[in-house]
Each structure stands twice: as C-alpha cells, then as structure tokens.
Design a protein around this motif. Structure first.
Motif, PDB file in Angstrom:
ATOM      1  N   ALA A 228       0.840  -1.210   0.000  1.00 60.42           N
ATOM      2  CA  ALA A 228       0.000   0.000   0.000  1.00 60.42           C
ATOM      3  C   ALA A 228       0.869   1.251   0.000  1.00 60.42           C
ATOM      4  CB  ALA A 228      -0.937  -0.006   1.204  1.00 60.42           C
ATOM      5  N   LYS A 229       1.933   1.239   0.789  1.00 64.41           N
ATOM      6  CA  LYS A 229       2.848   2.383   0.826  1.00 64.41           C
ATOM      7  C   LYS A 229       3.530   2.572  -0.525  1.00 64.41           C
ATOM      8  CE  LYS A 229       3.855   2.288   5.767  1.00 64.41           C
ATOM      9  NZ  LYS A 229       4.891   2.085   6.790  1.00 64.41           N
TER      10      LYS A 229
ATOM     11  N   ALA B 135       3.276   5.755  -3.066  1.00 72.36           N
ATOM     12  CA  ALA B 135       4.480   6.451  -3.543  1.00 72.36           C
ATOM     13  C   ALA B 135       4.490   6.521  -5.070  1.00 72.36           C
ATOM     14  CB  ALA B 135       5.736   5.743  -3.036  1.00 72.36           C
ATOM     15  N   ILE B 136       4.116   5.443  -5.721  1.00 77.30           N
ATOM     16  CA  ILE B 136       4.060   5.429  -7.182  1.00 77.30           C
ATOM     17  C   ILE B 136       3.006   6.410  -7.683  1.00 77.30           C
ATOM     18  CG2 ILE B 136       3.424   4.013  -9.187  1.00 77.30           C
ATOM     19  CD1 ILE B 136       4.787   1.644  -7.718  1.00 77.30           C
ATOM     20  N   ALA B 137       1.888   6.495  -6.974  1.00 82.99           N
ATOM     21  CA  ALA B 137       0.814   7.409  -7.370  1.00 82.99           C
ATOM     22  C   ALA B 137       1.267   8.866  -7.371  1.00 82.99           C
ATOM     23  CB  ALA B 137      -0.394   7.235  -6.448  1.00 82.99           C
ATOM     24  N   GLN B 138       2.311   9.171  -6.623  1.00 87.11           N
ATOM     25  CA  GLN B 138       2.830  10.535  -6.563  1.00 87.11           C
ATOM     26  C   GLN B 138       3.777  10.855  -7.724  1.00 87.11           C
ATOM     27  OE1 GLN B 138       1.573  12.681  -4.316  1.00 87.11           O
ATOM     28  NE2 GLN B 138       0.296  10.939  -3.760  1.00 87.11           N
ATOM     29  N   ASP B 139       4.161   9.843  -8.490  1.00 84.94           N
ATOM     30  CA  ASP B 139       5.108  10.031  -9.587  1.00 84.94           C
ATOM     31  C   ASP B 139       4.463  10.828 -10.724  1.00 84.94           C
ATOM     32  OD1 ASP B 139       6.570   9.199 -12.181  1.00 84.94           O
ATOM     33  OD2 ASP B 139       7.878   8.468 -10.586  1.00 84.94           O
ATOM     34  N   GLY B 140       5.252  11.614 -11.407  1.00 83.42           N
ATOM     35  CA  GLY B 140       4.770  12.418 -12.527  1.00 83.42           C
ATOM     36  C   GLY B 140       4.218  11.580 -13.666  1.00 83.42           C
ATOM     37  N   ILE B 141       4.688  10.347 -13.784  1.00 83.83           N
ATOM     38  CA  ILE B 141       4.192   9.450 -14.827  1.00 83.83           C
ATOM     39  C   ILE B 141       2.704   9.205 -14.636  1.00 83.83           C
ATOM     40  CG2 ILE B 141       4.325   7.089 -15.712  1.00 83.83           C
ATOM     41  CD1 ILE B 141       7.336   7.156 -15.047  1.00 83.83           C
ATOM     42  N   VAL B 142       2.288   9.022 -13.409  1.00 88.29           N
ATOM     43  CA  VAL B 142       0.874   8.770 -13.113  1.00 88.29           C
ATOM     44  C   VAL B 142       0.038  10.004 -13.464  1.00 88.29           C
ATOM     45  CG1 VAL B 142      -0.793   8.203 -11.302  1.00 88.29           C
ATOM     46  CG2 VAL B 142       1.443   7.070 -11.343  1.00 88.29           C
ATOM     47  N   ALA B 143       0.543  11.169 -13.133  1.00 91.45           N
ATOM     48  CA  ALA B 143      -0.169  12.407 -13.464  1.00 91.45           C
ATOM     49  C   ALA B 143      -0.306  12.553 -14.977  1.00 91.45           C
ATOM     50  CB  ALA B 143       0.556  13.611 -12.875  1.00 91.45           C
ATOM     51  N   ARG B 144       0.765  12.247 -15.730  1.00 90.44           N
ATOM     52  CA  ARG B 144       0.699  12.322 -17.192  1.00 90.44           C
ATOM     53  C   ARG B 144      -0.302  11.324 -17.746  1.00 90.44           C
ATOM     54  NH1 ARG B 144       5.946  13.360 -16.467  1.00 90.44           N
ATOM     55  NH2 ARG B 144       6.709  11.238 -16.758  1.00 90.44           N
TER      56      ARG B 144
ATOM     57  N   MET C 194       3.937   4.183 -18.131  1.00 92.65           N
ATOM     58  CA  MET C 194       3.443   3.640 -16.868  1.00 92.65           C
ATOM     59  C   MET C 194       3.707   2.142 -16.787  1.00 92.65           C
ATOM     60  SD  MET C 194       1.990   4.529 -14.091  1.00 92.65           S
ATOM     61  CE  MET C 194       1.629   3.506 -12.705  1.00 92.65           C
ATOM     62  N   ASP C 195       3.484   1.436 -17.893  1.00 90.72           N
ATOM     63  CA  ASP C 195       3.744  -0.005 -17.925  1.00 90.72           C
ATOM     64  C   ASP C 195       5.220  -0.300 -17.662  1.00 90.72           C
ATOM     65  OD1 ASP C 195       1.059  -0.453 -18.452  1.00 90.72           O
ATOM     66  OD2 ASP C 195       1.363  -0.824 -20.605  1.00 90.72           O
ATOM     67  N   ARG C 196       6.119   0.516 -18.235  1.00 96.07           N
ATOM     68  CA  ARG C 196       7.555   0.333 -17.979  1.00 96.07           C
ATOM     69  C   ARG C 196       7.882   0.552 -16.509  1.00 96.07           C
ATOM     70  NH1 ARG C 196       7.955   2.780 -22.907  1.00 96.07           N
ATOM     71  NH2 ARG C 196       8.301   4.843 -22.022  1.00 96.07           N
ATOM     72  N   LEU C 197       7.284   1.599 -15.917  1.00 97.86           N
ATOM     73  CA  LEU C 197       7.520   1.871 -14.497  1.00 97.86           C
ATOM     74  C   LEU C 197       7.081   0.678 -13.651  1.00 97.86           C
ATOM     75  CD1 LEU C 197       8.225   3.662 -12.043  1.00 97.86           C
ATOM     76  CD2 LEU C 197       5.906   4.594 -12.202  1.00 97.86           C
ATOM     77  N   LEU C 198       5.891   0.167 -13.894  1.00 97.25           N
ATOM     78  CA  LEU C 198       5.393  -0.965 -13.114  1.00 97.25           C
ATOM     79  C   LEU C 198       6.242  -2.212 -13.342  1.00 97.25           C
ATOM     80  CD1 LEU C 198       1.544  -0.449 -13.434  1.00 97.25           C
ATOM     81  CD2 LEU C 198       3.024   0.116 -11.494  1.00 97.25           C
ATOM     82  N   SER C 199       6.714  -2.405 -14.566  1.00 91.13           N
ATOM     83  CA  SER C 199       7.595  -3.532 -14.856  1.00 91.13           C
ATOM     84  C   SER C 199       8.911  -3.388 -14.095  1.00 91.13           C
ATOM     85  CB  SER C 199       7.855  -3.618 -16.359  1.00 91.13           C
ATOM     86  OG  SER C 199       8.750  -4.669 -16.638  1.00 91.13           O
ATOM     87  N   ASP C 200       9.453  -2.179 -14.067  1.00 93.88           N
ATOM     88  CA  ASP C 200      10.687  -1.937 -13.326  1.00 93.88           C
ATOM     89  C   ASP C 200      10.495  -2.195 -11.836  1.00 93.88           C
ATOM     90  OD1 ASP C 200      11.899  -1.249 -15.707  1.00 93.88           O
ATOM     91  OD2 ASP C 200      11.881   0.925 -15.303  1.00 93.88           O
ATOM     92  N   VAL C 201       9.362  -1.771 -11.317  1.00 94.83           N
ATOM     93  CA  VAL C 201       9.067  -2.003  -9.892  1.00 94.83           C
ATOM     94  C   VAL C 201       8.969  -3.500  -9.624  1.00 94.83           C
ATOM     95  CG1 VAL C 201       7.296  -1.734  -8.099  1.00 94.83           C
ATOM     96  CG2 VAL C 201       7.988   0.239  -9.477  1.00 94.83           C
ATOM     97  N   ASN C 202       8.251  -4.219 -10.492  1.00 96.75           N
ATOM     98  CA  ASN C 202       8.132  -5.668 -10.305  1.00 96.75           C
ATOM     99  C   ASN C 202       9.486  -6.352 -10.397  1.00 96.75           C
ATOM    100  OD1 ASN C 202       5.367  -5.759  -9.850  1.00 96.75           O
ATOM    101  ND2 ASN C 202       4.890  -5.914 -12.015  1.00 96.75           N
ATOM    102  N   SER C 203      10.327  -5.907 -11.318  1.00 98.71           N
ATOM    103  CA  SER C 203      11.668  -6.490 -11.440  1.00 98.71           C
ATOM    104  C   SER C 203      12.488  -6.252 -10.182  1.00 98.71           C
ATOM    105  CB  SER C 203      12.395  -5.897 -12.650  1.00 98.71           C
ATOM    106  OG  SER C 203      11.777  -6.304 -13.843  1.00 98.71           O
ATOM    107  N   GLU C 204      12.379  -5.046  -9.635  1.00101.64           N
ATOM    108  CA  GLU C 204      13.129  -4.741  -8.413  1.00101.64           C
ATOM    109  C   GLU C 204      12.622  -5.577  -7.236  1.00101.64           C
ATOM    110  OE1 GLU C 204      16.041  -3.346  -5.999  1.00101.64           O
ATOM    111  OE2 GLU C 204      15.895  -3.145  -8.163  1.00101.64           O
TER     112      GLU C 204
END
Length: 124
Positions: free
Chosen positions: A4-5, A9-18, A90-100
């Motif tokens: 949830a945290k 945090a991801i929701a605050q990223d500029g990618i989400v706003a775009r 956004m998909d790349r960001l989520l993929s990067d998060v999942n990879s990490e």
C-alpha cells in the motif's frame, strides 16, 4: 501494508499524473471515441462478412478500406498517441518495480530477453 505504501508512492510520480491527464483528453475527444467505436463495429462487420458462405468480395473490400481509414485516423490523433505513450511509460515503471521486487526477493535480476541485464548467464 508495504505494498500500500509503495502504491501510494508510485501514485505521486509524474508518470501517473501524465497518464491521468492524457487519459482524460483521450476520453473527452468525442471525434476520436466515435472513430474507435466505428472501427470496432467495422471489424465486427468484417468478421461476420468472412463467416458468410457466399461472401461478397466488394463488401469485404469496402469494409477493409474503411477499417484502414479509421485506423489511420485513430493512430494519427494526438490525444490517442499521447495516451498510448503515457500508458507505455506507466507499464515500464510498473515492470521496473516488479523487477526490483523480484530481485529483492530472489536475489537475481530477471532476464529482459536481450540478456544484457543478466550478462548472458540465463542460457536464453
């Protein structure tokens, strides 16, 4: 709780706003939405035309040409292109998060299928 945290945090990223901004423009573009609706309708009509035992090749060709025209109109639209680009980002960001997350859990970076990330040790 940690997920949830992370989500907040991801929701605050500029990618989400775009993504949200481009999605709103995409959805508000009534001409684009009408073109997409007609495109989907024409594709269904083409599928039905191919199913008929006595297919009318002229009708099939007319529908095919209309589908191509609509497709070109849709993909050339700035609102469509902006939304697709933001969604891919956004998909790349989520993929990067999942990879990490996978790396932190298993201690190995997943292969990106170009073997650059794993040094070629994945036997891929």
């Amino acid at each position: 709780e940690l997920a949830a945290k992370l989500g907040k945090a991801i929701a605050q990223d500029g990618i989400v706003a775009r993504l949200k901004e481009t999605q709103a423009k995409y959805e508000a573009n009534t001409e684009l939405q009408q073109a997409i609706l007609e495109y989907n309708t024409q594709r269904a009509a083409l599928e039905e035309a191919y199913k008929t035992p006595e297919r009318d090749d002229e009708v099939v060709e007319a529908i095919t040409q209309r589908i191509q025209s609509l497709y070109n109109r849709i993909v050339e639209d700035a609102d469509y292109a902006g939304f697709v680009a933001a969604k891919e980002e956004m998909d790349r960001l989520l993929s990067d998060v999942n990879s990490e997350i996978a790396f932190q859990v298993f201690g190995e970076r997943p292969c990106s299928h170009n073997c650059g990330s794993c040094g070629g040790g994945c036997s891929h």
